[in-house]
Enzyme design. Structure first.
Site, PDB file in Angstrom:
ATOM      1  N   LYS A  14       0.893  -0.911   0.035  1.00 49.77           N
ATOM      2  CA  LYS A  14      -0.205   0.137   0.037  1.00 49.77           C
ATOM      3  C   LYS A  14       0.678   0.812  -0.038  1.00 49.77           C
ATOM      4  O   LYS A  14       0.161   2.235  -1.130  1.00 49.77           O
ATOM      5  CB  LYS A  14      -0.938   0.263   1.379  1.00 49.77           C
ATOM      6  CG  LYS A  14      -1.632  -1.398   1.180  1.00 49.77           C
ATOM      7  CD  LYS A  14      -2.532  -1.040   2.758  1.00 49.77           C
ATOM      8  CE  LYS A  14      -2.267  -1.090   3.910  1.00 49.77           C
ATOM      9  NZ  LYS A  14      -1.037  -2.055   4.237  1.00 49.77           N
ATOM     10  N   ARG A  88      -9.548   1.198   8.676  1.00 47.84           N
ATOM     11  CA  ARG A  88      -9.719  -0.232   8.486  1.00 47.84           C
ATOM     12  C   ARG A  88     -10.768  -0.871  10.010  1.00 47.84           C
ATOM     13  O   ARG A  88     -10.549  -2.778  10.623  1.00 47.84           O
ATOM     14  CB  ARG A  88      -8.391   0.032  10.373  1.00 47.84           C
ATOM     15  CG  ARG A  88      -6.673  -0.722   8.976  1.00 47.84           C
ATOM     16  CD  ARG A  88      -5.929  -0.160  10.216  1.00 47.84           C
ATOM     17  NE  ARG A  88      -4.475  -0.618  10.161  1.00 47.84           N
ATOM     18  CZ  ARG A  88      -4.245  -0.548   9.489  1.00 47.84           C
ATOM     19  NH1 ARG A  88      -3.502   0.454   8.550  1.00 47.84           N
ATOM     20  NH2 ARG A  88      -2.535  -1.549   9.835  1.00 47.84           N
ATOM     21  N   ARG A 127      12.705  -5.399   4.994  1.00 45.16           N
ATOM     22  CA  ARG A 127      11.881  -3.221   5.053  1.00 45.16           C
ATOM     23  C   ARG A 127      12.941  -1.861   5.534  1.00 45.16           C
ATOM     24  O   ARG A 127      12.950  -3.179   7.159  1.00 45.16           O
ATOM     25  CB  ARG A 127      10.592  -3.077   4.735  1.00 45.16           C
ATOM     26  CG  ARG A 127      10.325  -1.893   4.827  1.00 45.16           C
ATOM     27  CD  ARG A 127       8.611  -1.404   4.881  1.00 45.16           C
ATOM     28  NE  ARG A 127       8.106  -1.778   5.901  1.00 45.16           N
ATOM     29  CZ  ARG A 127       6.690  -1.858   6.431  1.00 45.16           C
ATOM     30  NH1 ARG A 127       5.588  -1.126   5.688  1.00 45.16           N
ATOM     31  NH2 ARG A 127       6.114  -2.453   7.492  1.00 45.16           N
ATOM     32  N   ARG A 161      11.015  -0.315  11.165  1.00 47.48           N
ATOM     33  CA  ARG A 161      10.250   0.205  11.695  1.00 47.48           C
ATOM     34  C   ARG A 161      10.053  -0.749  13.482  1.00 47.48           C
ATOM     35  O   ARG A 161      10.602  -1.822  12.680  1.00 47.48           O
ATOM     36  CB  ARG A 161       9.226  -0.281  11.410  1.00 47.48           C
ATOM     37  CG  ARG A 161       8.946   1.035  10.541  1.00 47.48           C
ATOM     38  CD  ARG A 161       7.228   0.768   9.784  1.00 47.48           C
ATOM     39  NE  ARG A 161       6.359   0.142  10.085  1.00 47.48           N
ATOM     40  CZ  ARG A 161       5.022   0.255   9.317  1.00 47.48           C
ATOM     41  NH1 ARG A 161       4.965   0.711   8.421  1.00 47.48           N
ATOM     42  NH2 ARG A 161       3.987  -0.444   9.478  1.00 47.48           N
ATOM     43  N   ARG A 172      -0.463  -8.558  13.177  1.00 47.51           N
ATOM     44  CA  ARG A 172      -0.839  -7.596  12.959  1.00 47.51           C
ATOM     45  C   ARG A 172      -2.012  -8.106  11.116  1.00 47.51           C
ATOM     46  O   ARG A 172      -3.216  -7.673  11.300  1.00 47.51           O
ATOM     47  CB  ARG A 172       0.076  -6.318  11.995  1.00 47.51           C
ATOM     48  CG  ARG A 172       0.559  -5.011  12.758  1.00 47.51           C
ATOM     49  CD  ARG A 172       1.862  -4.579  12.762  1.00 47.51           C
ATOM     50  NE  ARG A 172       2.120  -4.276  11.277  1.00 47.51           N
ATOM     51  CZ  ARG A 172       3.240  -4.091  10.702  1.00 47.51           C
ATOM     52  NH1 ARG A 172       4.713  -4.490  11.189  1.00 47.51           N
ATOM     53  NH2 ARG A 172       3.560  -3.952   9.540  1.00 47.51           N
TER      54      ARG A 172
HETATM   55  P1  AP5 Z   1       4.978  -1.621   1.769  1.00 50.64           P
HETATM   56  O1  AP5 Z   1       4.744  -0.820   0.395  1.00 50.64           O
HETATM   57  O2  AP5 Z   1       5.243  -0.902   2.945  1.00 50.64           O
HETATM   58  O3  AP5 Z   1       3.517  -1.934   2.203  1.00 50.64           O
HETATM   59  P2  AP5 Z   1       2.164  -1.979   3.127  1.00 50.64           P
HETATM   60  O4  AP5 Z   1       1.190  -2.208   2.618  1.00 50.64           O
HETATM   61  O5  AP5 Z   1       2.496  -0.073   3.370  1.00 50.64           O
HETATM   62  O6  AP5 Z   1       2.536  -2.389   4.484  1.00 50.64           O
HETATM   63  P3  AP5 Z   1       2.805  -1.504   5.987  1.00 50.64           P
HETATM   64  O7  AP5 Z   1       3.113  -2.562   6.804  1.00 50.64           O
HETATM   65  O8  AP5 Z   1       3.307  -0.162   5.927  1.00 50.64           O
HETATM   66  O9  AP5 Z   1       0.986  -1.760   6.607  1.00 50.64           O
HETATM   67  P4  AP5 Z   1       0.466  -1.655   7.718  1.00 50.64           P
HETATM   68  O10 AP5 Z   1      -1.211  -1.653   7.134  1.00 50.64           O
HETATM   69  O11 AP5 Z   1       0.810  -3.023   8.888  1.00 50.64           O
HETATM   70  O12 AP5 Z   1       1.482  -0.970   8.789  1.00 50.64           O
HETATM   71  P5  AP5 Z   1       0.405   0.862   8.932  1.00 50.64           P
HETATM   72  O13 AP5 Z   1       1.713   1.807   8.301  1.00 50.64           O
HETATM   73  O14 AP5 Z   1      -0.197   1.547   7.799  1.00 50.64           O
HETATM   74  O15 AP5 Z   1       5.932  -2.964   1.197  1.00 50.64           O
HETATM   75  C1  AP5 Z   1       6.517  -3.360   2.557  1.00 50.64           C
HETATM   76  C2  AP5 Z   1       7.847  -3.576   1.731  1.00 50.64           C
HETATM   77  O16 AP5 Z   1       7.616  -4.623   0.489  1.00 50.64           O
HETATM   78  C3  AP5 Z   1       8.623  -3.046   1.320  1.00 50.64           C
HETATM   79  O17 AP5 Z   1       9.847  -2.929   1.857  1.00 50.64           O
HETATM   80  C4  AP5 Z   1       8.535  -2.967  -0.636  1.00 50.64           C
HETATM   81  O18 AP5 Z   1       9.930  -1.911  -1.532  1.00 50.64           O
HETATM   82  C5  AP5 Z   1       8.489  -4.089  -0.929  1.00 50.64           C
HETATM   83  N1  AP5 Z   1       7.685  -4.475  -1.512  1.00 50.64           N
HETATM   84  C6  AP5 Z   1       6.134  -3.333  -1.857  1.00 50.64           C
HETATM   85  N2  AP5 Z   1       5.273  -3.998  -2.741  1.00 50.64           N
HETATM   86  C7  AP5 Z   1       5.951  -5.013  -3.712  1.00 50.64           C
HETATM   87  C8  AP5 Z   1       5.982  -6.252  -4.927  1.00 50.64           C
HETATM   88  N3  AP5 Z   1       4.521  -6.175  -5.161  1.00 50.64           N
HETATM   89  N4  AP5 Z   1       6.997  -7.164  -4.119  1.00 50.64           N
HETATM   90  C9  AP5 Z   1       8.317  -7.198  -4.149  1.00 50.64           C
HETATM   91  N5  AP5 Z   1       8.115  -6.386  -2.819  1.00 50.64           N
HETATM   92  C10 AP5 Z   1       6.695  -5.458  -2.701  1.00 50.64           C
HETATM   93  O19 AP5 Z   1      -0.078   0.807  10.297  1.00 50.64           O
HETATM   94  C11 AP5 Z   1       1.307   0.777  11.579  1.00 50.64           C
HETATM   95  C12 AP5 Z   1      -0.280   0.284  12.714  1.00 50.64           C
HETATM   96  O20 AP5 Z   1       0.159   2.017  12.979  1.00 50.64           O
HETATM   97  C13 AP5 Z   1      -0.898  -0.464  13.333  1.00 50.64           C
HETATM   98  O21 AP5 Z   1      -0.473  -2.162  13.187  1.00 50.64           O
HETATM   99  C14 AP5 Z   1      -1.740   0.288  14.051  1.00 50.64           C
HETATM  100  O22 AP5 Z   1      -1.582  -0.201  15.447  1.00 50.64           O
HETATM  101  C15 AP5 Z   1      -1.532   1.420  13.630  1.00 50.64           C
HETATM  102  N6  AP5 Z   1      -2.404   2.091  12.608  1.00 50.64           N
HETATM  103  C16 AP5 Z   1      -2.301   2.055  11.032  1.00 50.64           C
HETATM  104  N7  AP5 Z   1      -3.542   2.601  10.264  1.00 50.64           N
HETATM  105  C17 AP5 Z   1      -4.334   2.042  10.870  1.00 50.64           C
HETATM  106  C18 AP5 Z   1      -5.656   2.699  11.801  1.00 50.64           C
HETATM  107  N8  AP5 Z   1      -6.392   2.935  10.646  1.00 50.64           N
HETATM  108  N9  AP5 Z   1      -6.760   2.255  12.173  1.00 50.64           N
HETATM  109  C19 AP5 Z   1      -6.130   1.967  13.881  1.00 50.64           C
HETATM  110  N10 AP5 Z   1      -5.170   1.193  13.844  1.00 50.64           N
HETATM  111  C20 AP5 Z   1      -4.096   1.922  12.986  1.00 50.64           C
END
Ligand code: AP5
Length: 217
Positions: A14, A88, A127, A161, A172
């Site tokens: 994402k 979410r 990552r 991270r 997660r």
């Molecule tokens: P990346 O693009 O970073 O993946 P992502 O889907 O953005 O993953 P996240 O881990 O950031 O998602 P998340 O939902 O757990 O975290 P968030 O920050 O939202 O890609 C991952 C890796 O793979 C990278 O190294 C990239 O280069 C590689 N890659 C990407 N695409 C690829 C492909 N096609 N092929 C190969 N490699 C690839 O949330 C963190 C925390 O915040 C949550 O756990 C929660 O506690 C809190 N939080 C955030 N939002 C909310 C909400 N709305 N409500 C409640 N709590 C929340």
């Protein structure tokens, strides 16, 4: 002006795709994860509440994240929005409807990145990002061109991270299955959901998303 949601479990890609769309289309990336990490780093009241919850891999309260999104939407002079990691929960999906309606916006697409969870663990533990400009990399899938030097700003400082370890990633993912996946029918009923194979190469995923946004598929 398009408003889209990118939906998928941790590591689905994402953030990678949202950052690209922001750079290429003048859309704004609204990542609640990034906003919360900024709040934690700055030690704000929101950050103090969120820190331990995020380190466990659980979800922060609906009220906090919905308020963060509302503030950013008001501050933005954008060509459209990419909601990355929000909504979410069902309550967040309903809050987003209200936030958009109040601002005369509407949702155009909910793009689900379909992925294999075991592969995602590999993606997440590899990552890292540039400590200065935030550009995202991966040890195997997206290394820097010159080892130890950011392609974009030349910095030699990088960070990983705190929640990117296998145990927290599994929590997660469980949170995603229990609370986020169930909101898909809410959007399916409105004909908004499009599915993209998130296991394809980054460029292929990008091309598929572009085709949806450009209305060519
Ligand atoms: P990346 O693009 O970073 O993946 P992502 O889907 O953005 O993953 P996240 O881990 O950031 O998602 P998340 O939902 O757990 O975290 P968030 O920050 O939202 O890609 C991952 C890796 O793979 C990278 O190294 C990239 O280069 C590689 N890659 C990407 N695409 C690829 C492909 N096609 N092929 C190969 N490699 C690839 O949330 C963190 C925390 O915040 C949550 O756990 C929660 O506690 C809190 N939080 C955030 N939002 C909310 C909400 N709305 N409500 C409640 N709590 C929340």
């Amino acid at each position: 002006m398009l408003n889209i949601i990118l939906l998928g479990p941790p590591g689905a890609g994402k953030g990678t795709q949202a950052a690209r769309l922001q750079a290429e289309r003048g859309m704004i990336q609204l990542s609640t994860g990034d906003m919360l990490r900024e709040a934690v780093a700055a030690g704000t009241p929101v950050g103090l509440k969120a820190k331990a919850i995020m380190e466990r891999g659980e979800l922060v309260s609906d009220a906090i994240v919905s308020a963060l999104i509302g503030e950013r939407l008001d501050a933005a002079a954008d060509q459209g929005a990419i909601f990355d990691g929000f909504p979410r929960t069902k309550a967040q999906a309903e809050a987003l409807d209200l936030l958009l309606t109040e601002r005369g916006r509407r949702l155009d697409h909910v793009i689900e990145l379909v992925v294999d969870e075991d592969e995602l663990v590999k993606r997440i533990v590899g990552r890292f990002s540039c400590a200065r400009c935030g550009t995202g990399y991966h040890d195997t899938f997206r290394p820097t061109k010159v080892a130890g030097v950011c392609d974009v700003c030349g910095s030699t400082e990088f960070k990983r991270r705190k929640d990117d370890n296998e145990a927290t990633v599994r929590t997660r993912m469980a949170e995603y299955r229990a609370k986020t996946q169930p909101i898909l029918p809410f959007y399916e009923a409105r004909g908004l959901v499009r599915r993209v194979d998130g296991m394809a190469a980054i460029e292929t995923v990008a091309a598929e998303i572009d085709a949806i946004l450009d209305g060519t598929v």
